[in-house]
Design a protein around this motif. Structure first.
Motif, short mmCIF file in Angstrom:
data_model
loop_
_atom_site.label_atom_id
_atom_site.label_comp_id
_atom_site.label_asym_id
_atom_site.label_seq_id
_atom_site.Cartn_x
_atom_site.Cartn_y
_atom_site.Cartn_z
N ASP A 531 9.19 -3.48 0.96
CA ASP A 531 9.31 -4.81 0.32
C ASP A 531 10.25 -4.70 -0.86
O ASP A 531 10.69 -3.62 -1.23
CB ASP A 531 7.92 -5.31 -0.10
N GLY A 535 7.45 -2.72 -7.15
CA GLY A 535 7.49 -1.25 -7.05
C GLY A 535 6.31 -0.59 -7.78
O GLY A 535 5.49 -1.28 -8.42
N ARG A 550 -5.85 1.06 -8.75
CA ARG A 550 -4.90 -0.05 -8.83
C ARG A 550 -3.96 0.22 -9.99
O ARG A 550 -4.41 0.62 -11.06
CB ARG A 550 -5.64 -1.37 -9.05
N THR A 562 -8.93 -5.31 -3.71
CA THR A 562 -10.19 -4.60 -3.98
C THR A 562 -9.91 -3.16 -4.41
O THR A 562 -10.81 -2.46 -4.84
CB THR A 562 -11.07 -4.55 -2.72
N GLY A 563 -8.65 -2.71 -4.21
CA GLY A 563 -8.35 -1.31 -4.54
C GLY A 563 -8.76 -0.37 -3.42
O GLY A 563 -8.69 0.85 -3.58
N LEU A 564 -9.18 -0.95 -2.28
CA LEU A 564 -9.65 -0.09 -1.17
C LEU A 564 -8.72 -0.13 0.03
O LEU A 564 -8.82 0.69 0.93
CB LEU A 564 -11.05 -0.52 -0.74
P1 ADP Z 1 -5.42 -3.64 -3.50
O1 ADP Z 1 -6.44 -4.18 -2.64
O2 ADP Z 1 -5.69 -3.74 -4.93
O3 ADP Z 1 -4.06 -3.98 -3.09
P2 ADP Z 1 -4.68 -1.15 -2.33
O4 ADP Z 1 -5.44 0.06 -2.06
O5 ADP Z 1 -4.17 -1.89 -1.15
O6 ADP Z 1 -5.54 -2.09 -3.23
O7 ADP Z 1 -3.49 -0.80 -3.22
C1 ADP Z 1 -3.69 0.00 -4.37
C2 ADP Z 1 -2.71 -0.30 -5.43
O8 ADP Z 1 -1.40 0.09 -5.08
C3 ADP Z 1 -2.58 -1.75 -5.71
O9 ADP Z 1 -3.53 -2.16 -6.66
C4 ADP Z 1 -1.17 -1.85 -6.24
O10 ADP Z 1 -1.18 -1.62 -7.65
C5 ADP Z 1 -0.43 -0.78 -5.58
N1 ADP Z 1 0.35 -1.26 -4.43
C6 ADP Z 1 0.02 -1.18 -3.13
N2 ADP Z 1 0.98 -1.66 -2.35
C7 ADP Z 1 1.98 -2.08 -3.18
C8 ADP Z 1 3.25 -2.64 -2.97
N3 ADP Z 1 3.69 -2.94 -1.77
N4 ADP Z 1 4.01 -2.95 -4.07
C9 ADP Z 1 3.56 -2.64 -5.30
N5 ADP Z 1 2.36 -2.08 -5.56
C10 ADP Z 1 1.57 -1.81 -4.50
#
Ligand code: ADP
Length: 606
Positions: A531, A535, A550, A562-564
């Motif tokens: 994407d 970042g 997160r 949810t951070g999961l």
């Molecule tokens: P959430 O449900 O909070 O997205 P994830 O486990 O999916 O939890 O992601 C963990 C963390 O990684 C997110 O809180 C975010 O800060 C970061 N993150 C994940 N994917 C991206 C992305 N495509 N761009 C920027 N940050 C991301």
């Protein structure tokens, strides 16, 4: 140790000395006793002989002296003829003395001048009163020993004169001397012969002893193969038999000890726990390979070192504390970069009721265990925290509604919507948690099927395109047209893609572009979702696959995270034997990659 025994220190020499001394003493005693006895006997015999002759002469003299004579000079002549012709005694001088102590005759012609003189001999005086006397005297001129005898000449009326006999007995002593010489040379010959015999005989005593000594030396070098030769049945042979038995027993004991040692060594080598043994002062005497690995040391570095220093316990323990330390001790060798924890259990080496001989320490690596424990605690804390936030929010909104906001037609629906959102978030959270706990459970199984991954990817993206329209996000696909069959659990893989693509959408700006690729890479297929969003800072990239992690908590929560999501994606990709990783430039965009192997899963197909 293998010192040679010098001849003068050997048993043989001692035996020779003892034998020779014994013989010498025996011969000395015999010699002295024998010659003394012989000498006495010979002298006594000589005296007897002299006495006998004397008596006979005295008897004849009595006659001559009692005869009535006209001419007194005839007596002197008669006596002389008696003394010199009839009763002459070899090597002896005989004098006849009358009652007035006057010498009236002598057998020694050269001594005739004493005839007519008075005798001064004490013994003569005694003989004149009837007491015979005898003794041994030395001749003052020649130094010869003489037998001296005074015999009374008696008639019925009493003594009328005396006989004085002086006879040299030097000859007897010379004879005795000669016999002594014979005895001495006999003793010398017998001593020489017996010394030679002892040399030979001592061999029979010393040979088995020398043999045993040699065997003992060999045993010292670990050679038990030989036996001492047993020659007879005496004490030394008994000793040799006992020695042979001892050799056998010692051999058995050595073999058993070696075997035990080997066993112990192999047990120690193959143990998965580290083992360290120390002496009673706590200095290391032995440690196994595993202990070396666990402590990252080589045995030569730590043997002889205090265990407390090696385990870095010297500040908190004294060696005596470890003796009764029944609980295990946690050793923290963690550094800033990595965690490393060891657990140590101590037990003492002690003979029954005896003193403590040392300490055995068993080490095992509990880093993983401690980490899991730590994670579990964090997880519980995180879950509680995650649930508390929406519940608190809901509580405060519901209270506000109760306090009258429900009557406000503008606020009420908004508040209700918030509570609904929070409820949904909680449901999502609980669902995610359930999903993770399922993945974590041991009997988690994938329902695998062969699927053309390209097509599958298209269908997922199609679904997202419909939702994405409102956020004005475009999807670009670089998916190989070549059919790419992989074995996957369709539902689970859908979830992986959902989580990753929804993140890409969530963190993309309005009008962003999400690029999805599928390509072949060796034995894998590789999927990437990129994407152009905010970042992820480099330092956070390693952690985004952790549960509840997160980067920006407030923002993530505001977009409903949810951070999961990524944690679940990671677990599912791993369950498919794939890898997942991130590449991101802060402020420019993020790419999540994951791979799946072509190879089939054996035994997990349903
Ligand atoms: P959430 O449900 O909070 O997205 P994830 O486990 O999916 O939890 O992601 C963990 C963390 O990684 C997110 O809180 C975010 O800060 C970061 N993150 C994940 N994917 C991206 C992305 N495509 N761009 C920027 N940050 C991301």
């Amino acid at each position: 140790m293998n010192r040679k025994v010098g001849f003068f220190k050997s048993i043989r020499f001692k035996l020779i000395i003892i034998y020779v001394l014994l013989l010498l003493i025996a011969m000395q005693i015999i010699g002295v006793y024998f010659t003394r006895q012989l000498e006495d006997q010979l002298v006594a015999n000589h005296f007897d002989l002299l006495k006998e002759r004397g008596n006979l002469l005295a008897y004849n003299l009595t006659k001559e002296m009692t005869e009535v004579r006209e001419d007194r000079s005839t007596l002197t002549t008669d006596i002389r003829s008696l003394l010199q012709d009839i009763f002459s005694i070899e090597n002896a001088e005989v004098q006849v003395i009358d009652q007035n102590r006057v010498v009236i005759g002598t057998s020694n012609f050269q001594n005739r001048h004493i005839v007519g003189q008075q005798s001064t001999e004490v013994r003569v005086t005694r003989a004149l009163i009837g007491t015979p006397d005898q003794t041994i005297l030395r001749d003052p001129q020649t130094g010869h020993r003489m037998a001296v005898l005074a015999v009374p000449i008696v008639t019925d009326d009493g003594p009328i004169g005396a006989l004085y006999i002086e006879a040299s007995i030097e000859e007897i002593y010379e004879q005795v001397q000669e016999i002594n010489g014979i005895l001495a040379s006999g003793a010398f010959i017998s001593l020489t012969i017996s010394a030679l015999l002892v040399v030979l005989l001592a061999r029979t005593i010393t040979a088995p002893i020398i043999d045993m000594r040699k065997q003992a030396l060999r045993m010292g070098h670990g050679d038990f193969s030989r036996q001492v030769t047993v020659y007879s049945t005496d004490e030394i042979s008994q000793l040799a038999i006992s020695f042979n038995e001892l050799t056998m027993k010692l051999h058995d004991a050595t073999v058993t000890r070696d075997r035990e040692q080997k066993r112990l060594k192999s047990v120690l080598t193959h143990m998965t726990d580290g083992v360290i043994a120390t002496d009673e002062r706590g200095r290391i005497i032995l440690l196994n390979k595993r202990a070396e690995e666990l402590l990252s040391v080589a045995s030569y570095q730590v043997i002889g070192q205090p265990i407390l220093d090696v385990l870095k316990l010297s500040e908190s323990f004294a060696i005596y504390d470890l003796y009764d330390q029944s609980d295990s001790v946690l050793l923290d060798f963690s550094t800033d970069e990595s965690e490393y924890m060891l657990e140590a259990n101590f037990s003492v080496i002690q003979e029954e009721n005896g003193p403590i001989n040392g300490l055995i320490t068993v080490l095992h690596d509990v880093t993983e265990q401690e980490k899991i424990e730590q994670e579990r605690r964090e997880f519980v804390a995180n879950v509680s925290h995650e649930l508390r936030t929406p519940l608190t929010t809901m509580k405060s909104y519901l209270e506000a509604l109760e306090d009258g906001a429900i009557a406000d037609p503008e606020i009420a629906p908004r508040f209700l919507e918030v509570t609904q959102n929070e409820t949904e978030r909680m449901i999502r959270l609980v669902n995610d948690l359930l999903q993770l706990s399922k993945i974590d459970s041991r009997d988690y199984r994938l329902t695998l099927q062969w699927i053309d991954f390209g097509q599958f990817l298209h269908s997922v993206i199609d679904r997202f395109e419909m939702i994405a329209e409102e956020k004005n996000i475009e999807f670009s696909r670089a998916i190989t047209a070549h059919p790419t069959y992989v074995q996957i659990d369709r539902d689970k893989m859908t979830q992986v893609l959902d989580n990753i693509i929804s993140n890409a959408m969530k963190y993309s700006p309005e009008g962003g572009n999400v690029v999805i690729t599928l390509l072949h890479q060796g034995h894998n297929v590789r999927v990437s979702i990129s994407d152009q969003g905010m970042g992820i800072p480099r330092e956070n990239q390693g952690k985004i696959f952790d549960r509840f992690y997160r980067v920006d908590k407030a923002r993530a929560r505001s977009v409903g995270g949810t951070g999961l999501g990524l944690a679940i994606a990671k677990e599912l990709v791993h369950a498919h034997r794939g890898e997942i990783w991130v590449q991101s430039e802060y402020g420019e965009g993020t790419t999540i990659y994951f791979t799946l192997p072509y190879s089939t899963f054996k035994g997990e197909e349903e």
